[in-house]
Design a protein around this motif. Sequence first.
Motif, mmCIF file in Angstrom:
data_model
loop_
_atom_site.group_PDB
_atom_site.id
_atom_site.type_symbol
_atom_site.label_atom_id
_atom_site.label_comp_id
_atom_site.label_asym_id
_atom_site.label_seq_id
_atom_site.Cartn_x
_atom_site.Cartn_y
_atom_site.Cartn_z
ATOM 1 N N SER B 87 5.345 -9.064 12.381
ATOM 2 C CA SER B 87 5.843 -7.784 12.684
ATOM 3 C C SER B 87 4.831 -6.561 12.446
ATOM 4 C CB SER B 87 7.079 -7.464 12.159
ATOM 5 O OG SER B 87 7.131 -7.862 10.628
ATOM 6 N N LYS B 88 4.141 -7.060 11.465
ATOM 7 C CA LYS B 88 3.059 -6.094 10.861
ATOM 8 C C LYS B 88 1.769 -6.860 11.055
ATOM 9 C CE LYS B 88 5.633 -3.512 7.430
ATOM 10 N NZ LYS B 88 5.841 -3.311 6.134
ATOM 11 N N ILE B 90 -2.341 -6.249 9.838
ATOM 12 C CA ILE B 90 -3.132 -5.277 9.272
ATOM 13 C C ILE B 90 -4.490 -5.916 9.495
ATOM 14 C CG2 ILE B 90 -3.678 -4.017 7.317
ATOM 15 C CD1 ILE B 90 -0.858 -4.674 6.377
ATOM 16 N N VAL B 150 4.226 -10.565 7.889
ATOM 17 C CA VAL B 150 2.916 -9.681 7.756
ATOM 18 C C VAL B 150 1.686 -10.547 7.897
ATOM 19 C CG1 VAL B 150 1.953 -7.966 6.142
ATOM 20 C CG2 VAL B 150 4.509 -8.390 6.215
ATOM 21 N N GLN B 181 3.684 -4.005 14.670
ATOM 22 C CA GLN B 181 2.956 -2.763 14.108
ATOM 23 C C GLN B 181 1.618 -3.210 13.885
ATOM 24 O OE1 GLN B 181 3.503 0.698 14.086
ATOM 25 N NE2 GLN B 181 1.367 0.838 13.424
ATOM 26 N N THR B 183 -1.932 -2.142 12.387
ATOM 27 C CA THR B 183 -2.703 -1.100 11.602
ATOM 28 C C THR B 183 -4.260 -1.666 11.525
ATOM 29 O OG1 THR B 183 -0.929 -0.845 10.207
ATOM 30 C CG2 THR B 183 -2.927 0.326 9.475
ATOM 31 N N SER B 276 3.875 0.841 7.251
ATOM 32 C CA SER B 276 3.349 -0.429 7.211
ATOM 33 C C SER B 276 2.945 -1.097 5.966
ATOM 34 C CB SER B 276 2.230 -0.807 8.196
ATOM 35 O OG SER B 276 2.279 0.213 9.459
#
Lengths: 250, 306
Positions: B87-88, B90, B150, B181, B183, B276
């Motif tokens: 879901s995240k 980075i 994550v 999401q 980043t 985030s």
Amino acid sequence: MASQYDRAITVFSPDGHLFQVEYAQEAVKKGSTVVGIRGTDIVVLGVEKKSVAKLQDERIVRKICALDDHVCMAFAGLTADARVVISRARVECQSHKLTVEDPVTVEYITRFIATLKQKYTQSNGRRPFGISALIVGFDNDGISRLYQTDPSGTYHAWKANAIGRSAKTVREFLEKNYTEDAVANDSEAIKLAIRALLEVVQSGGKNIELAIIRRKQPLKMFSAKEIELQVNETGKKEEEAKKKKSKKTA
Amino acid sequence: MRRAVELQFGREGVRAVMAATFFGEVVRAPCRAGTEDEEEEEEEGRRETPEDGEVRQQLARKREVRLLRRQAKTTLEVSLLEKYPCSKFIIAIGNNAVAFLSSFIMNSGVWEEVGCAKLWNEWCRTVDTTHLSPTEAFCVFYHLKSNPSVVLCQCSCYVAEDQQYQWLEKVFGSCPRKNMQVTILTCRHVTDYKTSESTSSLHTPFLKALKTQNAREPPCCSLLEQPNIVPGLPAAVLSYCQVWKISAILYLCYTDVMKLDLITAEAFKPVLSSRSLKGLVKNIPQSTEILKKLMTTNEIQSNIYT
């Protein structure tokens, strides 16, 4: 935009900046901190020792250098540039002695170094020296001197100053704590230098190098043990001062 | 004879423009108006030898982006995010962004390595394909053990233009999930920043943001103004997310020090307040100390400044 006027040293920007000189001052901020204090009978230079790699010989990395028996300097910035400047200054000191039969005054050698630096800000195909220096010593008249030079070739006399990384923090500390009384005493001047450095040096006395010049005496470099002793004494004094304060308030 | 020459010239006139240079020599300049004859002739010239074909294939194989499961040393059969949906996501690209994520995010939790990307190009050579050291160029993926949705990517190697799409396909897959999401953190040199202000008034380092149309969270800093552009892998990821309608935001740090630098890495701190990354950081002072240590170990080897 700066990028149009910052490539050549001999080009001014429309708003009067010499960007290469300003960038050279940024190079100075990459060197470790140096603090200089001018006392009545003593001048003190304290530097933050740069951490060396495991296999590197620590003795070779010296920030404090004697220019003559009565003058010494410490620098912050590009190591190689400093080597060249120091070498030229030492030759000039001896040349002066041979020609005029008098040792250089601290102001003279500072002016020589500053003039050398300024020449390199006005020559084509050269770049400025990326170092600032603190030059200390005693003149024949017995008066202590402390001068600072920077890459632009300016020099000024100071009572106490700092250059290099975190110089701003050290300077603020000195502005708060420097008094004529504090530096009238030799050991107090040394302690002030140590306290100023400890504001920014991590892991305490192990990373500090100290040198002093007393009137009519040559440069004295403190050994690691002596520095540790001084750091401990400074720490003890501060604790006593805190205790006294808490007693007063209680 | 003359006619033959004219005819020939006539044909050549269709095929190529004869240009006279300054020195009077006649040079054949290529012309787009082609005839069948022209194509044949060009093909003859273009026809490659079997060796050329082999070399080309070898080069393509060498430049292939491979996603490996590091422990198992086997190639991932599907794309990374298909195998480890998240879901995240980075991504840190560049050494300062990697140092920042290392100290602040990775030290605040237990992260498990899920894969690494191996690639070769003229600027980035990871010689040993099986053993990676922290100082080498690498691209490694992790997920948080306590919350496997994550996923984090540390990419400190240069991904060439022809490899970027392969990288995206191997990581995101050909049909990525929309409800994640992304980043991205990266750095650029401040001399690439175009502004009407005087650059002496800029306080480097500073952060700018770029986001996709579907970006759900507001950025932690001002948006990147025109006519500035972002090149390279960060731009490829953001474009990919824009095309696939994924919520993504890119944080770009403009700095005057491109090598590993404490102040540049710390400039990413405002990103820690974004939705985030908020829950992922535990102890900021400790992380700052870890970052400082990372920098000093790197600085010790350099003797340029004293």
